[in-house]
Write a protein that holds these residues in place. Structure first.
Motif, mmCIF file in Angstrom:
data_model
loop_
_atom_site.group_PDB
_atom_site.id
_atom_site.type_symbol
_atom_site.label_atom_id
_atom_site.label_comp_id
_atom_site.label_asym_id
_atom_site.label_seq_id
_atom_site.Cartn_x
_atom_site.Cartn_y
_atom_site.Cartn_z
ATOM 1 N N GLY A 23 10.000 -8.927 1.269
ATOM 2 C CA GLY A 23 8.944 -8.136 0.640
ATOM 3 C C GLY A 23 7.940 -9.061 0.008
ATOM 4 N N GLY A 24 7.570 -8.800 -1.216
ATOM 5 C CA GLY A 24 6.640 -9.648 -1.928
ATOM 6 C C GLY A 24 5.214 -9.465 -1.447
ATOM 7 N N LEU A 25 4.321 -10.218 -2.070
ATOM 8 C CA LEU A 25 2.898 -10.121 -1.763
ATOM 9 C C LEU A 25 2.479 -11.181 -0.756
ATOM 10 C CD1 LEU A 25 1.368 -9.341 -5.264
ATOM 11 C CD2 LEU A 25 1.500 -7.840 -3.300
ATOM 12 N N SER A 26 3.057 -11.188 0.410
ATOM 13 C CA SER A 26 2.631 -12.139 1.427
ATOM 14 C C SER A 26 1.322 -11.652 2.037
ATOM 15 C CB SER A 26 3.700 -12.296 2.506
ATOM 16 O OG SER A 26 3.746 -11.149 3.318
ATOM 17 N N THR A 27 0.604 -12.551 2.651
ATOM 18 C CA THR A 27 -0.666 -12.217 3.278
ATOM 19 C C THR A 27 -0.483 -11.171 4.372
ATOM 20 O OG1 THR A 27 -1.387 -14.471 2.847
ATOM 21 C CG2 THR A 27 -2.669 -13.213 4.431
ATOM 22 N N VAL A 28 0.582 -11.307 5.142
ATOM 23 C CA VAL A 28 0.842 -10.353 6.224
ATOM 24 C C VAL A 28 1.061 -8.954 5.660
ATOM 25 C CG1 VAL A 28 2.448 -9.752 8.072
ATOM 26 C CG2 VAL A 28 1.776 -12.122 7.744
ATOM 27 N N ILE A 31 -2.346 -7.517 4.399
ATOM 28 C CA ILE A 31 -3.199 -7.135 5.529
ATOM 29 C C ILE A 31 -2.641 -5.887 6.211
ATOM 30 C CG2 ILE A 31 -3.975 -7.864 7.822
ATOM 31 C CD1 ILE A 31 -4.205 -10.704 6.660
ATOM 32 N N SER A 32 -1.318 -5.815 6.343
ATOM 33 C CA SER A 32 -0.692 -4.640 6.957
ATOM 34 C C SER A 32 -0.978 -3.382 6.147
ATOM 35 C CB SER A 32 0.818 -4.835 7.077
ATOM 36 O OG SER A 32 1.114 -5.916 7.912
ATOM 37 N N VAL A 33 -0.846 -3.466 4.839
ATOM 38 C CA VAL A 33 -1.112 -2.305 3.983
ATOM 39 C C VAL A 33 -2.583 -1.905 4.086
ATOM 40 C CG1 VAL A 33 -1.270 -1.547 1.577
ATOM 41 C CG2 VAL A 33 0.811 -2.629 2.404
ATOM 42 N N ALA A 34 -3.487 -2.889 4.077
ATOM 43 C CA ALA A 34 -4.919 -2.577 4.181
ATOM 44 C C ALA A 34 -5.232 -1.876 5.506
ATOM 45 C CB ALA A 34 -5.740 -3.852 4.040
ATOM 46 N N ASN A 99 2.379 7.034 7.099
ATOM 47 C CA ASN A 99 2.668 7.286 5.682
ATOM 48 C C ASN A 99 4.042 6.748 5.293
ATOM 49 O OD1 ASN A 99 0.240 8.485 4.961
ATOM 50 N ND2 ASN A 99 0.904 10.490 5.664
ATOM 51 N N ALA A 100 5.023 6.877 6.172
ATOM 52 C CA ALA A 100 6.354 6.335 5.878
ATOM 53 C C ALA A 100 6.322 4.814 5.823
ATOM 54 C CB ALA A 100 7.350 6.810 6.930
ATOM 55 N N LEU A 101 5.624 4.188 6.781
ATOM 56 C CA LEU A 101 5.509 2.722 6.764
ATOM 57 C C LEU A 101 4.810 2.228 5.507
ATOM 58 C CD1 LEU A 101 4.594 1.916 10.470
ATOM 59 C CD2 LEU A 101 6.635 1.197 9.250
ATOM 60 N N LEU A 102 3.764 2.931 5.090
ATOM 61 C CA LEU A 102 3.058 2.535 3.867
ATOM 62 C C LEU A 102 3.972 2.639 2.648
ATOM 63 C CD1 LEU A 102 -0.525 3.957 4.276
ATOM 64 C CD2 LEU A 102 0.087 1.633 3.655
ATOM 65 N N ALA A 107 6.727 -0.150 -1.440
ATOM 66 C CA ALA A 107 7.932 -0.239 -2.263
ATOM 67 C C ALA A 107 8.501 -1.652 -2.221
ATOM 68 C CB ALA A 107 8.974 0.762 -1.790
ATOM 69 N N GLY A 108 8.421 -2.309 -1.046
ATOM 70 C CA GLY A 108 8.917 -3.680 -0.929
ATOM 71 C C GLY A 108 8.025 -4.692 -1.625
ATOM 72 N N MET A 109 6.731 -4.403 -1.697
ATOM 73 C CA MET A 109 5.783 -5.344 -2.305
ATOM 74 C C MET A 109 5.736 -5.218 -3.827
ATOM 75 S SD MET A 109 2.656 -5.012 0.407
ATOM 76 C CE MET A 109 1.475 -5.810 -0.649
ATOM 77 N N THR A 110 6.085 -4.061 -4.330
ATOM 78 C CA THR A 110 6.010 -3.820 -5.768
ATOM 79 C C THR A 110 7.416 -3.490 -6.278
ATOM 80 O OG1 THR A 110 5.577 -1.467 -5.445
ATOM 81 C CG2 THR A 110 3.668 -2.915 -5.511
ATOM 82 N N SER A 111 7.472 -2.980 -7.455
ATOM 83 C CA SER A 111 8.773 -2.653 -8.041
ATOM 84 C C SER A 111 9.375 -1.391 -7.436
ATOM 85 C CB SER A 111 8.616 -2.460 -9.549
ATOM 86 O OG SER A 111 7.786 -1.338 -9.802
ATOM 87 N N GLY A 112 8.702 -0.795 -6.490
ATOM 88 C CA GLY A 112 9.175 0.458 -5.905
ATOM 89 C C GLY A 112 8.434 1.644 -6.471
ATOM 90 N N LEU A 113 7.831 1.473 -7.627
ATOM 91 C CA LEU A 113 7.107 2.560 -8.276
ATOM 92 C C LEU A 113 5.868 2.944 -7.473
ATOM 93 C CD1 LEU A 113 6.859 4.422 -10.724
ATOM 94 C CD2 LEU A 113 5.515 2.625 -11.825
#
Length: 139
Positions: A23-28, A31-34, A99-102, A107-113
């Motif tokens: 998870g985390g805030l990787s560049t990939v 970009i995927s979320v954007a 929507n499920a992928l987002l 959730a993986g990039m943040t605390s899940g909140l």
């Protein structure tokens, strides 16, 4: 020589760690979320644009319109509209998948909140990208 590994909490200790946690805030991920944030609006716009005309409406345009571009567009849409149930199911399943992928990525990039909040309908993050593509895809 024998290979010795020392384990640290959360690590197998064998040095095959690439320095990034899952998870985390990787560049990939960013970009995927954007990119994924644009897709629900696109699906909504395609839903409005493609499902707004019945087959009969498109046939009237093809037979009676003087605008060559309008006739060409109607001829392009007609085969899709002939299989309207498949078209609608494809658009809805695609939107649901995005929507499920987002939600999973957020959730993986943040605390899940953030992923949980995004999953709630009507949140600004979920509904903000929709109006522009929706208005651009409907004619």
């Amino acid at each position: 020589g024998s290979l010795q590994c020392t384990a640290v909490a959360g690590d197998d200790g064998c040095g095959d760690d690439d320095g990034e946690e899952g998870g985390g805030l990787s560049t990939v991920n960013v970009i995927s979320v954007a990119a994924l944030l644009c897709l629900p609006g696109l699906f909504s716009g395609l839903n409005l644009g493609l499902m707004s005309f019945a087959e009969d409406d498109l046939m009237v345009i093809i037979r009676g319109s003087q605008d060559a571009q309008e006739v060409k567009d109607a001829k392009t849409i007609l085969p899709l509209r002939k299989r309207g149930n498949l078209l609608l199911c494809t658009l809805l399943l695609g939107n649901t998948l995005v929507n499920a992928l987002l939600a999973i990525l957020l959730a993986g990039m943040t605390s899940g909140l953030i992923g949980s909040i995004y999953n709630c309908p009507g949140t600004p993050l979920r509904s903000a990208p929709r109006p522009c593509p929706s208005s651009g895809c409907s004619w």
